[in-house]
Design a protein around this motif. Structure first.
Motif, short mmCIF file in Angstrom:
data_model
loop_
_atom_site.label_atom_id
_atom_site.label_comp_id
_atom_site.label_asym_id
_atom_site.label_seq_id
_atom_site.Cartn_x
_atom_site.Cartn_y
_atom_site.Cartn_z
N ASP A 57 6.48 5.21 7.48
CA ASP A 57 6.38 3.83 7.94
C ASP A 57 5.72 3.01 6.84
O ASP A 57 4.76 3.46 6.19
CB ASP A 57 5.54 3.77 9.22
N TRP A 58 6.20 1.82 6.62
CA TRP A 58 5.70 0.98 5.52
C TRP A 58 4.23 0.63 5.73
O TRP A 58 3.40 0.76 4.83
CB TRP A 58 6.54 -0.29 5.41
N THR A 59 3.88 0.18 6.94
CA THR A 59 2.53 -0.33 7.20
C THR A 59 1.77 0.60 8.15
O THR A 59 2.08 0.69 9.34
CB THR A 59 2.59 -1.73 7.82
N VAL A 60 0.78 1.31 7.60
CA VAL A 60 -0.08 2.18 8.39
C VAL A 60 -1.52 2.01 7.91
O VAL A 60 -1.75 1.52 6.80
CB VAL A 60 0.34 3.67 8.28
N PRO A 61 -2.52 2.44 8.70
CA PRO A 61 -3.92 2.29 8.28
C PRO A 61 -4.24 3.07 7.01
O PRO A 61 -3.67 4.12 6.76
CB PRO A 61 -4.69 2.87 9.48
N ASP A 62 -5.10 2.55 6.21
CA ASP A 62 -5.76 3.13 5.03
C ASP A 62 -4.85 3.38 3.83
O ASP A 62 -5.27 3.29 2.70
CB ASP A 62 -6.56 4.39 5.37
N LEU A 63 -3.59 3.73 4.03
CA LEU A 63 -2.67 3.94 2.91
C LEU A 63 -1.25 3.70 3.39
O LEU A 63 -0.68 4.51 4.12
CB LEU A 63 -2.81 5.36 2.35
N ASP A 64 -0.68 2.57 2.98
CA ASP A 64 0.67 2.22 3.42
C ASP A 64 1.69 3.23 2.92
O ASP A 64 1.50 3.88 1.88
CB ASP A 64 1.06 0.84 2.90
N GLY A 65 2.80 3.32 3.64
CA GLY A 65 3.87 4.22 3.25
C GLY A 65 4.41 3.93 1.86
O GLY A 65 4.73 4.85 1.10
N ILE A 66 4.48 2.66 1.48
CA ILE A 66 5.00 2.31 0.17
C ILE A 66 4.04 2.76 -0.93
O ILE A 66 4.46 3.21 -2.01
CB ILE A 66 5.28 0.78 0.07
N ASP A 67 2.72 2.68 -0.67
CA ASP A 67 1.74 3.15 -1.65
C ASP A 67 1.77 4.68 -1.76
O ASP A 67 1.61 5.24 -2.85
CB ASP A 67 0.34 2.68 -1.27
N LEU A 68 1.96 5.34 -0.63
CA LEU A 68 2.09 6.79 -0.64
C LEU A 68 3.33 7.21 -1.41
O LEU A 68 3.32 8.20 -2.17
CB LEU A 68 2.15 7.32 0.79
#
Length: 254
Positions: A57-68
């Motif tokens: 998922d793109w937007t999640v707490p502490d570390l977004d999916g795109i950053d991961l």
């Protein structure tokens, strides 16, 4: 088959898992879905575990999916297929995800059949990339250098360096699946949990000690030694890694 799902919304997470379990289940292959509601939790797991596919998922707490995704591609150099999930469907965001290394993109709310069709396509593409295209290969065979896996005969054939008749190595069903998992991820660590899953059959759970015994036998049976241009190493705290030895020319696998 192991699939990681990163989704912080409980309803959406349950929806994804239900869709995958209902549409992807095959009698000949067990599917394990591991769910995460925080990006950092999945990042920690990726340092130790092995997955066939990631749904982020793109937007999640502490570390977004795109950053991961950026971390996975840029720092880990991990090519595990990634399907991005997002409520954002703008052309700019889809392009950004694909540029960062996502293999596909689905806008929420998604349709279950479409999501699973895209998942199956990504898994098939990954399988196709790992298989050799030797002229003698059939749809039931996969070649990795001198090692030819025949799923129909449940046998591994090892080519002779001198060109003599190849050596046919009889292995158990469990050993075959474990060995094939190692060769399909050659050059990458394969987690103990992933290998344990590959070695399990019809609900039977393989113990960690039994896994080490099977790996020991595979090393001997298949000649996974530096003298043969290949090495099977223990990766502390994670599992095992099969890799070509640098002093040898790595045989082509595609």
């Amino acid at each position: 088959m192991r699939i990681a799902v990163l989704e912080d919304d409980t309803h959406q997470r349950v929806h994804v898992i239900r869709a995958l379990n209902q549409q992807m289940a095959l009698p000949e292959e067990h599917i394990t879905i591991v769910a995460f509601d925080k990006g950092e939790a999945l990042r920690r797991a990726l340092r130790l575990d092995t997955f066939d596919l990631l749904l982020l998922d793109w937007t999640v707490p502490d570390l977004d999916g795109i950053d991961l995704l950026r971390w996975l591609r840029d720092y880990q150099k991990d090519e595990t297929p990634v399907l991005m999930l997002s409520v954002h469907g703008s052309e700019r965001q889809i392009a950004e995800a694909l540029d960062e290394g996502a293999n596909d993109y689905v806008v929420k709310p998604f349709r279950s059949l479409e999501l699973c069709a895209r998942v199956r396509r990504l898994l098939k593409q990954r399988s196709d990339l790992t298989q050799a295209n030797a002229a003698t290969q059939t749809p039931l065979q996969e070649r990795y250098g001198a090692w030819l896996f025949d799923r129909g005969l449940l046998m591994v054939e090892i080519a002779s360096p001198s060109g003599d008749i190849p050596h046919r190595c009889e292995v158990t069903d469990r050993e075959f699946r474990m060995a094939l998992a190692l060769f399909r991820h050659i050059g990458q660590p394969v987690s103990r949990s992933y290998l344990l899953e590959q070695g399990s059959h019809r609900g039977e759970t393989l113990s960690s000690r039994a896994l080490d015994s099977h790996i020991y036998r595979l090393r001997s049976k298949l000649g996974l030694h530096p003298a043969n241009g290949i090495r099977l190493q223990t990766v502390y705290g994670q599992g095992y890694r099969l890799e070509w030895v640098r002093s040898h020319v790595a045989p082509a696998t595609s």
